[in-house]
Structures are given as C-alpha cells and as structure tokens.
Design a protein around this motif. Structure first.
Motif, PDB file in Angstrom:
ATOM      1  N   SER A 273     -11.819 -23.047 -49.492  1.00  5.27           N
ATOM      2  CA  SER A 273     -12.104 -22.969 -48.007  1.00  5.27           C
ATOM      3  C   SER A 273     -12.793 -24.024 -47.763  1.00  5.27           C
ATOM      4  CB  SER A 273     -13.715 -21.387 -47.774  1.00  5.27           C
ATOM      5  OG  SER A 273     -14.473 -22.030 -48.380  1.00  5.27           O
ATOM      6  N   ILE A 274     -12.738 -25.388 -47.439  1.00  4.10           N
ATOM      7  CA  ILE A 274     -14.061 -25.918 -47.044  1.00  4.10           C
ATOM      8  C   ILE A 274     -13.100 -26.744 -45.759  1.00  4.10           C
ATOM      9  CG2 ILE A 274     -13.714 -27.885 -48.727  1.00  4.10           C
ATOM     10  CD1 ILE A 274     -16.628 -27.523 -47.296  1.00  4.10           C
ATOM     11  N   GLU A 275     -11.746 -26.722 -46.462  1.00  2.00           N
ATOM     12  CA  GLU A 275     -11.178 -27.628 -45.143  1.00  2.00           C
ATOM     13  C   GLU A 275     -10.990 -26.937 -43.713  1.00  2.00           C
ATOM     14  OE1 GLU A 275      -7.195 -30.345 -43.911  1.00  2.00           O
ATOM     15  OE2 GLU A 275      -7.414 -29.252 -46.616  1.00  2.00           O
ATOM     16  N   SER A 276     -11.046 -25.644 -43.783  1.00  2.00           N
ATOM     17  CA  SER A 276     -10.212 -24.838 -42.762  1.00  2.00           C
ATOM     18  C   SER A 276     -12.120 -24.946 -41.642  1.00  2.00           C
ATOM     19  CB  SER A 276     -10.179 -23.348 -43.566  1.00  2.00           C
ATOM     20  OG  SER A 276     -10.919 -22.744 -44.061  1.00  2.00           O
ATOM     21  N   THR A 277     -12.955 -24.630 -42.840  1.00  4.63           N
ATOM     22  CA  THR A 277     -14.103 -24.391 -42.573  1.00  4.63           C
ATOM     23  C   THR A 277     -14.156 -26.077 -41.561  1.00  4.63           C
ATOM     24  OG1 THR A 277     -14.805 -22.684 -43.997  1.00  4.63           O
ATOM     25  CG2 THR A 277     -16.866 -24.121 -43.022  1.00  4.63           C
ATOM     26  N   VAL A 278     -14.310 -26.608 -41.871  1.00  8.48           N
ATOM     27  CA  VAL A 278     -14.524 -28.047 -41.238  1.00  8.48           C
ATOM     28  C   VAL A 278     -13.961 -28.068 -40.402  1.00  8.48           C
ATOM     29  CG1 VAL A 278     -14.489 -30.236 -41.345  1.00  8.48           C
ATOM     30  CG2 VAL A 278     -16.374 -29.145 -43.243  1.00  8.48           C
ATOM     31  N   GLU A 279     -12.319 -27.600 -40.106  1.00  5.67           N
ATOM     32  CA  GLU A 279     -11.586 -28.202 -39.538  1.00  5.67           C
ATOM     33  C   GLU A 279     -11.923 -27.474 -38.030  1.00  5.67           C
ATOM     34  OE1 GLU A 279      -9.523 -30.764 -38.708  1.00  5.67           O
ATOM     35  OE2 GLU A 279     -10.234 -31.398 -40.615  1.00  5.67           O
ATOM     36  N   ARG A 280     -12.436 -26.391 -38.406  1.00  3.33           N
ATOM     37  CA  ARG A 280     -12.638 -25.156 -37.134  1.00  3.33           C
ATOM     38  C   ARG A 280     -13.870 -25.873 -36.503  1.00  3.33           C
ATOM     39  NH1 ARG A 280     -13.166 -18.432 -37.687  1.00  3.33           N
ATOM     40  NH2 ARG A 280     -13.399 -17.938 -35.136  1.00  3.33           N
ATOM     41  N   LEU A 281     -14.621 -25.580 -37.720  1.00  5.73           N
ATOM     42  CA  LEU A 281     -16.063 -26.324 -37.271  1.00  5.73           C
ATOM     43  C   LEU A 281     -15.912 -28.027 -35.996  1.00  5.73           C
ATOM     44  CD1 LEU A 281     -19.227 -26.728 -36.862  1.00  5.73           C
ATOM     45  CD2 LEU A 281     -18.947 -28.763 -38.788  1.00  5.73           C
ATOM     46  N   ILE A 282     -14.867 -28.772 -36.722  1.00  8.58           N
ATOM     47  CA  ILE A 282     -14.979 -29.796 -35.323  1.00  8.58           C
ATOM     48  C   ILE A 282     -14.338 -29.539 -33.750  1.00  8.58           C
ATOM     49  CG2 ILE A 282     -12.915 -31.966 -35.383  1.00  8.58           C
ATOM     50  CD1 ILE A 282     -13.620 -32.335 -38.840  1.00  8.58           C
ATOM     51  N   SER A 283     -12.947 -28.523 -34.134  1.00  3.72           N
ATOM     52  CA  SER A 283     -12.463 -28.122 -33.070  1.00  3.72           C
ATOM     53  C   SER A 283     -13.480 -27.871 -32.203  1.00  3.72           C
ATOM     54  CB  SER A 283     -11.379 -27.242 -33.069  1.00  3.72           C
ATOM     55  OG  SER A 283     -11.239 -26.107 -34.132  1.00  3.72           O
ATOM     56  N   THR A 284     -14.367 -26.679 -32.422  1.00  6.88           N
ATOM     57  CA  THR A 284     -14.724 -25.474 -31.839  1.00  6.88           C
ATOM     58  C   THR A 284     -16.679 -26.795 -30.998  1.00  6.88           C
ATOM     59  OG1 THR A 284     -14.435 -23.706 -32.945  1.00  6.88           O
ATOM     60  CG2 THR A 284     -16.279 -24.181 -31.840  1.00  6.88           C
ATOM     61  N   VAL A 285     -17.157 -28.074 -32.138  1.00  8.66           N
ATOM     62  CA  VAL A 285     -17.791 -28.549 -31.052  1.00  8.66           C
ATOM     63  C   VAL A 285     -18.129 -29.615 -32.040  1.00  8.66           C
ATOM     64  CG1 VAL A 285     -19.613 -26.646 -31.269  1.00  8.66           C
ATOM     65  CG2 VAL A 285     -19.132 -27.727 -33.430  1.00  8.66           C
ATOM     66  N   PRO A 286     -17.180 -30.871 -31.186  1.00 13.70           N
ATOM     67  CA  PRO A 286     -16.781 -32.050 -32.042  1.00 13.70           C
ATOM     68  C   PRO A 286     -17.727 -33.288 -31.915  1.00 13.70           C
ATOM     69  CG  PRO A 286     -15.314 -31.661 -29.919  1.00 13.70           C
ATOM     70  CD  PRO A 286     -15.811 -30.023 -29.853  1.00 13.70           C
TER      71      PRO A 286
END
Length: 233
Positions: A15-28
């Motif tokens: 889950s770490i990759e999808s969690t971080v990628e969503r984080l980056i795309s939402t609050v870059p």
C-alpha cells in the motif's frame, strides 16, 4: 506553513506506493517522510526505487517509536507543523489542508470521524468512548475521536514531543499535553477509508489491550507526570 507529513510504515509494501502517490498528487507542496519501522518486506525497496524520503529503523519500535523518530526529524529541521499519517491508505490527503488551517490557531488538530457522525455499536467504538470519557473527566475537554491516528501538531508541540520522554502519538499523550501545557485541541471533520493492504499495528487482542492501557494511563499514570512550563527542556 512549513509542514512535514510523518508516515510510520511497518510491512506496507502493498500500500505504501499508492498512499504516497495519492499524497503527492493531492498536496504536492507538502514535505513527507516515511519511517520504515523495521519492516521485513519490500517497504524500503519501494522507497528506494521511487526516491521517497525515508528513515530506516533497524528494528521494529512500534507506532510510538516510529512516530517519535519522525517528530525528532521535524524538530531538527525546524518544521512549523507535523502531521501523523497512516501508510495503509486509510487517511485521505484531501484533509491535510484543513488540518494545516486548523493548526494556525491551535496546538493539536485531530482528524475526527465523529464530530458530525455517531460511533457505531462495536467493541472498538465502545473502547473509544471509554477513552473519550476518561479525557473529559481528567481535562474537562471533549475529544470525539481520541483514537484517530490523523493528528497535526504545531511547532510548540513538536518540541515537547521530540524532547520529552514517553511522548508517543497516543490519546494519553494528548490528554497529558492538555493538562501539562494548556494545549489547545480542535477536531477537524474527516472521512477515512478501509485499509488497502499490509499489516496493521493492531489486531483485536492488541486493540483491547491498547484501549485498557490508554484508559488507565489517562486516569492514573499521567497525573504523576509534572506540568511543563515554557519550552521543553
């Protein structure tokens, strides 16, 4: 506001990759730090392959130890705000700006599922209600979602958490900080998702033990800790 998102991770390769990628795309524009808590799976490999910033703990310290490692990093790098964030996809990054906004006028902001919604009839929610009552009894403050793991801390609280002993990201610590530092706590309404994959810090036995430990700590143990004046020593 100079903010660091602290992501404790224990065996979260799924889950770490999808969690971080969503984080980056939402609050870059917000910094983040993964704290690998002695994982035995591919969590570190995924961090390396993707260039994610991370701390690699050589042994499993548990959630409290992993978070405090991250909070020490936040303190040493002079962040204004530190946000505790789950690696399993349960916490939604859409609410991070709300937590940042709230922390401008308080010391601790908690992402709360129950400000506008009632708790369901489960053993876990019963334990949450007991902890809520214990905090109300000892501090006079009502925290509807004391076990929420989505919490933001301002610079004053970062210092206390980084330099103090036994300052894990737990309800008894929040209760103690209210009493010992007159910390102002607010709750920000949030929604949370189900765990995507990976291994939780808690199973039902450890969850029951956690609820009991937190309640006893809030009601009794925290009263033996001294009041903190000014900045942390």
């Amino acid at each position: 506001m100079n903010t660091l998102i602290i992501i404790p991770a224990f065996n979260e390769e799924e889950s770490i990759e999808s969690t971080v990628e969503r984080l980056i795309s939402t609050v870059p524009d917000v910094d983040f730090l993964i704290v690998n808590d002695g994982s035995t799976d591919g969590t570190v490999r995924i961090c390396r392959e993707n260039g994610y910033p991370y701390l690699d703990l050589t042994c499993n310290l548990g959630l409290a130890g992993a978070f405090q490692a991250g909070i020490k990093y936040a303190y040493r790098h002079n962040y204004d705000c530190a946000i505790q964030f789950d690696a399993d996809g349960q916490h939604l990054p859409e609410y991070i700006p709300d937590l940042q906004k709230a922390i401008e006028s308080c010391d601790i902001a908690i992402g709360s599922r129950f400000v506008n919604h009632s708790k369901g009839p489960s053993l876990r929610m019963f334990g949450s209600s007991i902890i809520q009552a214990a905090i109300k009894l000892t501090t006079g403050h009502t925290i509807h979602d004391p076990t929420s793991g989505m919490r933001a801390f301002n610079k004053r609280m970062i210092r206390y958490l980084a330099l103090g002993l036994n300052m894990g990201p737990e309800p008894d610590t929040v209760s103690y900080l209210i009493r010992a530092t007159d910390a102002v706590v607010v709750e920000v309404p949030v929604r949370m998702s189900e765990r995507e994959a990976g291994e939780s810090y808690f199973n039902w036995k450890s969850s029951a033990s956690y609820m009991l430990r937190m309640t006893l700590s809030i009601l009794f143990i925290q009263f033996f800790r001294k009041r903190l004046e000014g900045d942390a020593a």
